[in-house]
Design an enzyme around this catalytic site. Structure first.
Site, PDB file in Angstrom:
ATOM      1  N   GLN A 129      47.987  38.351  42.795  1.00 45.50           N
ATOM      2  CA  GLN A 129      47.085  38.567  41.660  1.00 45.50           C
ATOM      3  C   GLN A 129      46.626  40.026  41.665  1.00 45.50           C
ATOM      4  OE1 GLN A 129      43.368  36.617  42.260  1.00 45.50           O
ATOM      5  NE2 GLN A 129      42.697  36.756  40.150  1.00 45.50           N
ATOM      6  N   GLY A 130      47.099  40.804  40.711  1.00 47.09           N
ATOM      7  CA  GLY A 130      46.754  42.223  40.649  1.00 47.09           C
ATOM      8  C   GLY A 130      45.667  42.491  39.624  1.00 47.09           C
ATOM      9  N   SER A 132      41.948  43.442  40.863  1.00 44.23           N
ATOM     10  CA  SER A 132      40.961  44.397  41.386  1.00 44.23           C
ATOM     11  C   SER A 132      41.579  45.763  41.669  1.00 44.23           C
ATOM     12  CB  SER A 132      40.351  43.872  42.680  1.00 44.23           C
ATOM     13  OG  SER A 132      39.813  42.591  42.479  1.00 44.23           O
ATOM     14  N   GLU A 247      40.159  29.922  39.305  1.00 40.34           N
ATOM     15  CA  GLU A 247      40.057  30.345  40.706  1.00 40.34           C
ATOM     16  C   GLU A 247      38.757  29.828  41.322  1.00 40.34           C
ATOM     17  OE1 GLU A 247      40.308  34.588  41.203  1.00 40.34           O
ATOM     18  OE2 GLU A 247      40.733  34.417  43.346  1.00 40.34           O
TER      19      GLU A 247
HETATM   20  C1  LIG Z   1      39.683  39.103  51.356  1.00 39.94           C
HETATM   21  C2  LIG Z   1      39.764  39.519  49.919  1.00 39.94           C
HETATM   22  C3  LIG Z   1      40.836  39.094  49.143  1.00 39.94           C
HETATM   23  C4  LIG Z   1      40.928  39.476  47.811  1.00 39.94           C
HETATM   24  N1  LIG Z   1      42.037  39.130  47.074  1.00 39.94           N
HETATM   25  C5  LIG Z   1      42.193  39.623  45.820  1.00 39.94           C
HETATM   26  C6  LIG Z   1      43.403  39.400  45.080  1.00 39.94           C
HETATM   27  O1  LIG Z   1      44.319  38.729  45.559  1.00 39.94           O
HETATM   28  N2  LIG Z   1      43.525  39.954  43.869  1.00 39.94           N
HETATM   29  C7  LIG Z   1      42.534  40.693  43.294  1.00 39.94           C
HETATM   30  O2  LIG Z   1      42.696  41.149  42.170  1.00 39.94           O
HETATM   31  N3  LIG Z   1      41.369  40.946  43.969  1.00 39.94           N
HETATM   32  C8  LIG Z   1      41.196  40.429  45.212  1.00 39.94           C
HETATM   33  N4  LIG Z   1      40.034  40.698  45.929  1.00 39.94           N
HETATM   34  C9  LIG Z   1      39.040  41.591  45.338  1.00 39.94           C
HETATM   35  C10 LIG Z   1      37.741  40.913  44.978  1.00 39.94           C
HETATM   36  O3  LIG Z   1      37.882  40.212  43.770  1.00 39.94           O
HETATM   37  C11 LIG Z   1      36.667  42.020  44.874  1.00 39.94           C
HETATM   38  O4  LIG Z   1      36.483  42.535  46.196  1.00 39.94           O
HETATM   39  C12 LIG Z   1      35.349  41.487  44.358  1.00 39.94           C
HETATM   40  O5  LIG Z   1      35.463  41.149  43.002  1.00 39.94           O
HETATM   41  C13 LIG Z   1      34.208  42.518  44.529  1.00 39.94           C
HETATM   42  O6  LIG Z   1      34.584  43.748  44.013  1.00 39.94           O
HETATM   43  P1  LIG Z   1      34.413  45.074  44.884  1.00 39.94           P
HETATM   44  O7  LIG Z   1      35.025  44.844  46.220  1.00 39.94           O
HETATM   45  O8  LIG Z   1      34.925  46.213  44.058  1.00 39.94           O
HETATM   46  O9  LIG Z   1      32.850  45.235  45.110  1.00 39.94           O
HETATM   47  P2  LIG Z   1      31.798  45.813  44.030  1.00 39.94           P
HETATM   48  O10 LIG Z   1      32.081  45.253  42.687  1.00 39.94           O
HETATM   49  O11 LIG Z   1      31.789  47.306  44.173  1.00 39.94           O
HETATM   50  O12 LIG Z   1      30.462  45.220  44.576  1.00 39.94           O
HETATM   51  C14 LIG Z   1      29.710  45.816  45.666  1.00 39.94           C
HETATM   52  C15 LIG Z   1      28.400  45.049  45.793  1.00 39.94           C
HETATM   53  O13 LIG Z   1      27.629  45.211  44.573  1.00 39.94           O
HETATM   54  C16 LIG Z   1      27.279  43.932  44.064  1.00 39.94           C
HETATM   55  N5  LIG Z   1      27.313  43.974  42.590  1.00 39.94           N
HETATM   56  C17 LIG Z   1      28.277  44.536  41.820  1.00 39.94           C
HETATM   57  N6  LIG Z   1      28.015  44.320  40.505  1.00 39.94           N
HETATM   58  C18 LIG Z   1      26.857  43.606  40.454  1.00 39.94           C
HETATM   59  C19 LIG Z   1      26.075  43.061  39.382  1.00 39.94           C
HETATM   60  N7  LIG Z   1      26.436  43.215  38.107  1.00 39.94           N
HETATM   61  N8  LIG Z   1      24.959  42.363  39.712  1.00 39.94           N
HETATM   62  C20 LIG Z   1      24.590  42.176  41.013  1.00 39.94           C
HETATM   63  N9  LIG Z   1      25.296  42.674  42.069  1.00 39.94           N
HETATM   64  C21 LIG Z   1      26.421  43.368  41.791  1.00 39.94           C
HETATM   65  C22 LIG Z   1      28.326  42.984  44.580  1.00 39.94           C
HETATM   66  O14 LIG Z   1      27.848  41.650  44.611  1.00 39.94           O
HETATM   67  C23 LIG Z   1      28.584  43.539  45.968  1.00 39.94           C
HETATM   68  O15 LIG Z   1      27.614  43.065  46.881  1.00 39.94           O
HETATM   69  C24 LIG Z   1      39.909  40.279  47.248  1.00 39.94           C
HETATM   70  C25 LIG Z   1      38.814  40.683  48.041  1.00 39.94           C
HETATM   71  C26 LIG Z   1      38.739  40.316  49.353  1.00 39.94           C
HETATM   72  C27 LIG Z   1      37.576  40.794  50.186  1.00 39.94           C
END
Ligand SMILES: Cc1cc2nc3c(=O)[nH]c(=O)nc-3n(C[C@H](O)[C@H](O)[C@H](O)COP(=O)(O)OP(=O)(O)OC[C@H]3O[C@@H](n4cnc5c(N)ncnc54)[C@H](O)[C@@H]3O)c2cc1C
Length: 397
Positions: A129-130, A132, A247
């Site tokens: 799933q691409g 993020s 999901e």
């Molecule tokens: C183990 C793992 C597997 C994953 N697998 C996939 C995958 O297969 N495909 C894919 O596409 N993605 C994948 N992801 C990505 C995942 O969807 C993102 O990590 C997640 O959506 C959070 O985004 P971010 O890491 O950019 O954190 P950020 O969005 O930068 O968030 C950082 C912090 O800010 C908080 N925050 C951000 N916005 C808000 C808001 N509006 N209100 C309150 N708090 C907020 C968050 O809760 C978090 O604590 C994976 C992530 C992990 C860790």
């Protein structure tokens, strides 16, 4: 997954058949609670999952025309309950079967359904799933990976991150920008990109568990043929939201039953060890274990309710966030408790205690990511506040 009308089947006989088949066919050393545990290699896992599909454990609610078994989500749930009861290996293609499959069924052309869906079930094509990116996780509508026209085809440039299983995948369910940044979610499209091509570089990231399951994926003029564009151009956001709802709501439906199996494993292991058995007499430990059981019961009921809503023709909507928030927080508490207990075993520990320590140490480390992937806890709470409770939005304090 289709909830189309199908002949009613005998649920008791169906469950008995699924249970008996798994009991007879799951290799003992693949059980995560085994003292001589040895996980399947990728080739072994592919062969096993293809067999599971043939035996009726995958594609249960998909139409027969696309390789499915033409049943309903009720049978899907029963099979998942039976899968959850055993410490079985996780699917190597759950993104294909549980995220890509349902969105392909919902928006793809007839030709695409016939091409992609049997290949997923037969394990000929593993999907990732691409969505993020380094600057777009919670704020997915801010993604920058760009898809530009090249005749009838598309060229992809940009980077994804945290792409689970990309190193073993053949296809990527890719969300990319076909409009301008200013258009935000209105300028996004969905693609079924082939990973094995010159313009794609997949770089696995090493995790705290020692595994490298999640990847960075770089696109340098990668090609998407016209027949691999999914749904209408610029309608990718609505499709992506549906993928995320699935999901959070129905993906890995077996979780509650697997957590219950893990709890049985933990308690059985502790009972059999004199030092750990004494810990079970402690009232605060007993209360925390009881709370885990309550959490599990709540999760199971949430899943069963979701299935009934979907079978009745309803949609998951924001309700998937209730399950996602609950199971991820509950499993973190459970895994932390399990490690806290098992690490108090005297040295040298018995082979059974060592097997449980190995299992729950890994579960604990993995659980740290569970409140992040599929949308963080804060994002789930925001969805619950907005879409379920319809709370007013005030000034940020
Ligand atoms: C183990 C793992 C597997 C994953 N697998 C996939 C995958 O297969 N495909 C894919 O596409 N993605 C994948 N992801 C990505 C995942 O969807 C993102 O990590 C997640 O959506 C959070 O985004 P971010 O890491 O950019 O954190 P950020 O969005 O930068 O968030 C950082 C912090 O800010 C908080 N925050 C951000 N916005 C808000 C808001 N509006 N209100 C309150 N708090 C907020 C968050 O809760 C978090 O604590 C994976 C992530 C992990 C860790």
């Amino acid at each position: 997954m289709s909830a189309a009308a199908t002949p009613a089947i005998d649920a008791v006989a169906y469950r008995a058949r699924q249970r008996a088949w798994l009991a007879e066919n799951l290799p003992p050393h693949w059980r995560a609670d085994a003292v001589d545990y040895r996980p399947p290699s990728l080739d072994e896992a592919k062969a096993w999952e293809a067999t599971l599909h043939r035996e009726g454990f995958w594609g249960i609610a998909w139409p027969r025309d696309y390789g499915g078994h033409g049943l309903t989500l009720r049978e899907h749930l029963i099979s998942n309950q039976e899968i959850g009861r055993l410490p079985m290996p996780e699917s190597q293609n759950s993104i294909g079967k549980e995220l890509a499959g349902p969105i392909i069924l919902a928006i793809a052309t007839e030709e695409q359904k016939r091409r992609y869906l049997p290949a997923i079930l037969e394990m000929r094509e593993i999907w990732c799933q691409g969505f993020s990116e380094p600057e777009a996780g919670s704020d997915l509508a801010g993604l920058r990976t760009r898809a530009t026209r090249d005749g009838a085809a598309w060229r992809i440039n940009g980077q994804k991150v945290w792409t689970s299983g990309a190193h073993r995948a053949q296809r990527c369910l890719l969300l990319a920008r076909t409009g301008t940044m200013e258009e935000r979610h209105k300028g996004l499209s969905l693609f079924a990109l082939k990973l094995d091509q010159p313009g794609v570089t997949v770089r696995p990231l090493r995790q705290i568990t020692g595994d490298a399951e999640y990847c960075e994926v770089f696109f340098d003029n990668a090609l998407v043929e016209p027949e691999d564009a999914l749904g209408e151009p610029a309608k990718g956001w609505a499709a992506a939201v549906r993928v995320l709802e699935v999901e959070r709501g129905t993906n890995r439906m077996y979780r509650g039953w697997r957590f219950e199996e893990q709890l049985r494993h933990l308690v059985t292991t502790c009972r059999a060890d004199p030092a750990l058995a004494r810990l079970l007499e402690d009232s605060s430990i007993r209360q925390r274990i009881a709370q885990v059981q309550v959490d599990i019961e709540v999760l199971k009921r949430l899943v069963e309710q979701t299935v009934e809503v979907l079978v009745g023709g309803g949609s998951i909507g924001g309700h998937g966030s209730l399950s996602k928030q609950h199971w991820s927080e509950a499993h973190q508490r459970f895994a932390a408790l399990a490690v806290e207990l098992l690490e108090q075993a005297p040295y040298p520990a018995s082979p059974e205690v060592e097997a449980a320590q190995r299992r729950f140490r890994k579960a604990y480390l993995q659980s740290r990511a569970q409140t992040i992937y599929a949308g963080t806890t804060e994002i789930q709470l925001g969805i619950i506040a907005d879409r379920i409770l319809k709370l007013p939005r005030g000034e940020a304090r």
